[in-house]
Design an enzyme around this catalytic site. Sequence first.
Site, PDB file in Angstrom:
ATOM      1  N   GLY A  12       0.438  39.331 -40.465  1.00  0.00           N
ATOM      2  CA  GLY A  12      -0.202  38.348 -41.339  1.00  0.00           C
ATOM      3  C   GLY A  12       0.432  38.193 -42.709  1.00  0.00           C
ATOM      4  O   GLY A  12      -0.251  37.794 -43.660  1.00  0.00           O
ATOM      5  N   MET A  91       1.431  34.253 -31.680  1.00  0.00           N
ATOM      6  CA  MET A  91       2.347  34.537 -30.575  1.00  0.00           C
ATOM      7  C   MET A  91       1.859  34.021 -29.220  1.00  0.00           C
ATOM      8  O   MET A  91       2.347  34.449 -28.187  1.00  0.00           O
ATOM      9  CB  MET A  91       2.605  36.052 -30.492  1.00  0.00           C
ATOM     10  CG  MET A  91       3.193  36.626 -31.758  1.00  0.00           C
ATOM     11  SD  MET A  91       4.709  35.789 -32.269  1.00  0.00           S
ATOM     12  CE  MET A  91       5.065  36.648 -33.797  1.00  0.00           C
ATOM     13  N   ASN A 108       3.485  24.973 -37.576  1.00  0.00           N
ATOM     14  CA  ASN A 108       3.913  26.306 -37.157  1.00  0.00           C
ATOM     15  C   ASN A 108       5.100  26.734 -38.011  1.00  0.00           C
ATOM     16  O   ASN A 108       5.930  25.909 -38.384  1.00  0.00           O
ATOM     17  CB  ASN A 108       4.354  26.236 -35.681  1.00  0.00           C
ATOM     18  CG  ASN A 108       4.886  27.552 -35.163  1.00  0.00           C
ATOM     19  OD1 ASN A 108       4.252  28.598 -35.322  1.00  0.00           O
ATOM     20  ND2 ASN A 108       6.061  27.524 -34.546  1.00  0.00           N
ATOM     21  N   HIS A 110       8.470  28.993 -37.853  1.00  0.00           N
ATOM     22  CA  HIS A 110       9.364  29.653 -36.890  1.00  0.00           C
ATOM     23  C   HIS A 110      10.519  30.295 -37.664  1.00  0.00           C
ATOM     24  O   HIS A 110      11.108  29.651 -38.544  1.00  0.00           O
ATOM     25  CB  HIS A 110       9.886  28.643 -35.865  1.00  0.00           C
ATOM     26  CG  HIS A 110      10.726  29.295 -34.816  1.00  0.00           C
ATOM     27  ND1 HIS A 110      10.178  30.013 -33.774  1.00  0.00           N
ATOM     28  CD2 HIS A 110      12.069  29.396 -34.677  1.00  0.00           C
ATOM     29  CE1 HIS A 110      11.147  30.517 -33.038  1.00  0.00           C
ATOM     30  NE2 HIS A 110      12.304  30.160 -33.574  1.00  0.00           N
TER      31      HIS A 110
END
Length: 207
Positions: A12, A91, A108, A110
């Site tokens: 996190g 995930m 998201n 990445h």
Amino acid sequence: MLKIGILVSGGGTNFQAIIDAISSGKLTDTEIVTVVSSNPNAYALERAKKHNINAICIRKKDYATDVLYQQALIDHMKEKEVELVVMAGFMVVIGSLFIKEFENKIINIHPSLIPSFCGNGYYGLKVHEAALKKGVKITGATVHFVTEETDAGPIIMQKPVAVLEGDTPEQLQKRVMEQAEWDILPNSIQLFAHHRLKVIENHVKIC
Ligand code: GAR
């Protein structure tokens, strides 16, 4: 005030970067209304507790089908009136029901410069292992809108990071987080919160 729901699975630190950006005033007009973890032991849940942020664990394996799991996520996000879903180290590959429900409202982070080292099987440390194996000299991070094809949605922001001689996957991961992820994720949310992102023909225009 933009209401965001954050999806997490592990440490996190990206979630923490969002909390810090709100506290410092770098990210404005944004409120974290819920954090959903796929993993009951995720340290992200501790971070939520420390900051008095509503958090819950919703596990795929507790549902008979993937559709029921997605519906549970949708119901929770709707109950919290979430306007933007942020995948911050999430995930789980999310299905089309959820994606359609929040079209152009899911982002998201990445840990590579998409389209390198992305798609199914590329997540977490595996991304950095692949970058080192290939011998690239530059890697980085990408924030993008989520569409049905993994890591292929419209790109919002990218930031490059140098690969250094002798890097381990862990060292590279840390540098990519510190120099890129924790910067571009809050910055992307800031643009969304201020209605500055327009998706036109699969490309993001910042206005
Ligand atoms: C981050 O590096 C994030 O970019 C990556 O996992 C890490 C989670 O760290 N996400 C993916 O690989 C998604 N495909 P965090 O839990 O400390 O934010």
